[in-house]
Motif scaffolding. Structure first.
Motif, short mmCIF file in Angstrom:
data_model
loop_
_atom_site.label_atom_id
_atom_site.label_comp_id
_atom_site.label_asym_id
_atom_site.label_seq_id
_atom_site.Cartn_x
_atom_site.Cartn_y
_atom_site.Cartn_z
N SER A 74 43.44 19.85 -5.80
CA SER A 74 42.09 19.37 -6.05
C SER A 74 41.57 19.87 -7.39
O SER A 74 41.45 21.07 -7.62
CB SER A 74 41.19 19.83 -4.89
N LYS A 75 41.25 18.93 -8.27
CA LYS A 75 40.73 19.31 -9.59
C LYS A 75 39.35 19.93 -9.44
O LYS A 75 38.94 20.73 -10.26
CB LYS A 75 40.58 18.06 -10.45
N TYR A 76 38.66 19.53 -8.40
CA TYR A 76 37.32 20.03 -8.15
C TYR A 76 37.33 21.55 -7.94
O TYR A 76 36.44 22.25 -8.41
CB TYR A 76 36.76 19.31 -6.92
N SER A 77 38.37 22.06 -7.26
CA SER A 77 38.40 23.49 -7.02
C SER A 77 38.64 24.25 -8.33
O SER A 77 38.10 25.34 -8.53
CB SER A 77 39.44 23.86 -5.96
N LEU A 78 39.42 23.65 -9.24
CA LEU A 78 39.63 24.30 -10.54
C LEU A 78 38.34 24.33 -11.34
O LEU A 78 37.98 25.34 -11.95
CB LEU A 78 40.72 23.56 -11.33
N GLN A 79 37.61 23.21 -11.32
CA GLN A 79 36.34 23.15 -12.06
C GLN A 79 35.35 24.14 -11.49
O GLN A 79 34.62 24.81 -12.22
CB GLN A 79 35.75 21.73 -11.96
N ASN A 80 35.33 24.26 -10.18
CA ASN A 80 34.45 25.20 -9.50
C ASN A 80 34.77 26.64 -9.90
O ASN A 80 33.87 27.45 -10.17
CB ASN A 80 34.61 25.02 -7.99
N THR A 81 36.06 26.95 -9.97
CA THR A 81 36.49 28.30 -10.36
C THR A 81 36.06 28.60 -11.79
O THR A 81 35.55 29.67 -12.08
CB THR A 81 38.02 28.41 -10.24
N GLU A 82 36.26 27.61 -12.68
CA GLU A 82 35.87 27.82 -14.08
C GLU A 82 34.38 28.08 -14.21
O GLU A 82 33.94 28.93 -14.98
CB GLU A 82 36.26 26.60 -14.91
N GLU A 83 33.59 27.33 -13.42
CA GLU A 83 32.14 27.52 -13.43
C GLU A 83 31.77 28.92 -12.94
O GLU A 83 30.89 29.57 -13.49
CB GLU A 83 31.47 26.49 -12.50
N THR B 327 39.58 14.97 -3.92
CA THR B 327 40.45 14.16 -3.08
C THR B 327 41.75 13.91 -3.82
O THR B 327 41.93 14.36 -4.94
CB THR B 327 39.78 12.82 -2.76
N ARG B 328 42.61 13.16 -3.22
CA ARG B 328 43.94 12.98 -3.78
C ARG B 328 44.10 11.54 -4.29
O ARG B 328 43.89 10.59 -3.53
CB ARG B 328 44.99 13.28 -2.71
N LEU B 329 44.49 11.40 -5.55
CA LEU B 329 44.72 10.07 -6.12
C LEU B 329 46.05 9.55 -5.60
O LEU B 329 47.08 10.20 -5.71
CB LEU B 329 44.76 10.17 -7.64
N VAL B 330 45.99 8.36 -5.01
CA VAL B 330 47.16 7.86 -4.30
C VAL B 330 47.75 6.63 -4.99
O VAL B 330 48.95 6.42 -4.99
CB VAL B 330 46.74 7.56 -2.84
N ARG B 331 46.89 5.81 -5.58
CA ARG B 331 47.40 4.58 -6.17
C ARG B 331 46.60 4.22 -7.41
O ARG B 331 45.39 4.38 -7.46
CB ARG B 331 47.31 3.44 -5.16
N VAL B 332 47.31 3.73 -8.42
CA VAL B 332 46.68 3.30 -9.65
C VAL B 332 47.18 1.91 -9.95
O VAL B 332 48.38 1.66 -9.90
CB VAL B 332 47.05 4.26 -10.80
#
Lengths: 174, 369
Positions: A74-83, B327-332
């Motif tokens: 989850s990219k959101y958790s990385l952004q949260n950590t950076e914040e 969330t998880r990106l599944v399809r593009v």
């Protein structure tokens, strides 16, 4: 109020307090439960937080260790950590901060590159640990990856590769 | 006249602190690859270093040699090989292919293709007859064809791509028409330089395998190849990180007319059933967004890809208050191609066929190594 400092309160007798910071509540809860089950010489207190800064209204003991849990899915958790890192005093990084990266085993679900977390830990001069908090999935994944690994070694190409000199350096990834 | 304020004099006991300069260590993400200064500092100053400090220093030394991740990738737009005849490769487009990565083939020869066709034909017939009552059915009248695909390569060094097809033979010999194609699979290598360098003469490197047709046929053919050429197939999955790169690179491609909307599909893990979020954008809007982000022509950087995705996430969050980044990106899916995380791909534009395959080859090579 906003910045966490390591020495702003007096330490309590025979007690250690750990603060876990991460976006996934269920994972943090699981980790906290398993930590409390372990035998510890002194009393252990675990605080959970979604992000920093912590509210100043609550009366809490001095924090001895902060663990930032980053979920590689989850990219959101990385952004949260950076914040959250902005709200930690610089003197905390003298060994009182640790990064925990979870989910590296399921490569297909990763949306953050492993190097990003490695760089983050390196920048903040703090150790980085890999783990997988979703235990049941880890067992299946480990079996699959081990299975694939064994099969590849048995082909001609793999055999020659292992015999060649640069096979050692190529065995890089986790 | 006021005397000038006294200058702050350094106390001698603070000399230790000043030599450990925090400013240098608290940089943002542009950490240089080798940090000799950081690792040369420690033990000289801290005579009475505690075990924790010593451990911290050892950790720092270990992490000072970080390999650089791929920061720049060139979008392979309009590098179409002259030899590729659009008509000949037209059958490769608009079909869903399942991706596999393949280790190099041992003792494979392009001149023996007829021989391989015969052997594979016999093998398939034998496999299908195993365990079944003896029945002469339509299924067994199949023909296996091996053929080379000219021009499906990135550089001259790449080995020729070849195609395997299973066709059904028509029952009536008088009618001379071609049977229906039941299964297609093709092997290729586009810009596979990193793999080609490590391999000796006996091996043919074709790391990318694409299959279209029944799973059972794929399995049988896979087994035959594994037995004959001592190689190994493994399914190639595409993770969310690579899917976002693909989205950015394909949006960057100039297309004459857009055949499909740009669509993303995310999977939200929640019980009892996972939730799917589909986000469709008009392709021209997506291209406009990309053009506003993109700086250097001919190169795509990690920062640009992240910014592109972040713009989409923040737009969605503004309207729906949902963090798509969790969330998880599944399809593009774009006008150039569409890709699913399970390793399924569909290429829609022949102009960027080589470009799409080059990225997939890179993923396949990475998986093998």
């Amino acid at each position: 109020m906003s910045v966490l400092r390591p020495l702003d309160k007096l330490p309590s007798l025979n007690t250690a307090t750990i603060l876990l910071v991460g976006t996934e509540d269920a994972l943090l809860q699981q980790l906290a439960d398993s930590m409390l089950k372990e035998d510890c010489a002194s009393e252990l207190k675990v605080h959970l937080a979604k992000s920093l800064p912590l509210p100043s209204s609550v009366n809490r003991p001095r924090i001895d260790l902060i663990v930032f849990v980053v979920n590689l899915h989850s990219k959101y958790s990385l952004q949260n950590t950076e914040e959250s890192l902005r709200h930690v005093d610089a003197s905390f990084f003298l060994g009182k901060v640790c990064f925990l990266a979870t989910g590296a085993g399921r490569e297909s679900h990763c949306s953050i590159h492993r190097h990003t977390v490695v760089k983050l830990a390196h920048t903040y001069q703090s150790p980085l640990l890999y783990c997988d908090l979703e235990v049941s999935m880890l067992i299946t994944e480990t079996n699959t990856t081990l299975g694939c690994g064994e099969r590849v070694v048995s082909t001609q190409w793999a055999r020659r590769k292992w015999l060649s000199k640069d096979s050692v350096s190529q065995r890089g990834s986790f | 006249m006021k005397p000038p304020p006294p200058k702050f004099k350094r106390f001698s006991c603070l000399s230790l602190l000043t030599s450990w300069d925090y400013r240098q260590t608290m940089d943002s993400y542009d950490v240089p690859e080798s940090t000799p200064s950081a690792s040369s500092r420690p033990e000289d100053y801290f005579v009475g270093a505690t075990p924790l400090q010593k451990r911290l220093e050892s950790i720092r030394k270990q992490t000072s040699f970080i390999p650089t991740p791929p920061r720049r990738k060139v979008p392979q737009c309009s590098q179409l090989q002259e030899d590729v005849d659009p008509q000949k490769v037209a059958f490769l487009l608009h079909k869903q292919w399942t991706l596999y990565s393949l280790t190099p083939l041992y003792k494979f020869s392009y001149s023996n293709l007829k021989e391989y066709s015969r052997l594979l034909n016999a093998f398939i017939v034998a496999e299908k007859q195993k365990g079944l009552a003896v029945e002469v059915g339509e299924d067994f009248n199949i023909k296996v064809i091996f053929s080379t695909l000219l021009g499906m390569k990135g550089t001259q060094r790449d080995p020729e791509a070849f195609l395997v097809q299973i066709q059904s033979k028509s029952q009536l010999p008088s009618e001379n028409r071609e049977g229906k194609v039941l299964w297609t699979g093709w092997f290729c290598c586009i810009f596979g330089d990193s793999l080609l360098e490590t391999v000796s003469e006996d091996f043919t490197c074709l790391p990318l395998f694409l299959a279209n047709g029944a799973e059972s046929n794929t399995a049988i053919i896979g087994t035959w190849f594994q037995k004959t050429f001592d190689c190994y197939f493994s399914p190639l999955t595409i993770n969310a990180f690579n899917l976002s790169w693909m989205a950015a690179m394909w949006t960057a491609c100039k297309v004459d007319h857009y055949v499909a909307t740009t669509e993303f599909l995310w999977s939200v893990p929640c019980s009892p059933q996972s939730l799917d979020i589909s986000y469709a954008i008009h392709p021209e809007d997506a291209k406009a967004l990309w053009d506003s982000i993109h700086k250097t022509p001919g190169e795509v950087t990690q920062e640009e890809v992240d910014l592109f995705m972040d713009c989409l996430y923040s737009h969605f969050h503004r309207h729906f208050k949902i963090h798509l980044s969790a969330t998880r990106l599944v399809r593009v899916s774009t006008s150039v191609a569409s890709a699913h995380t399970d390793g399924k791909i569909k290429i829609l534009c022949h102009k960027y066929l080589i470009g799409v395959l080059a990225y997939l080859t890179e993923l396949a090579v990475f998986q093998i190594e």
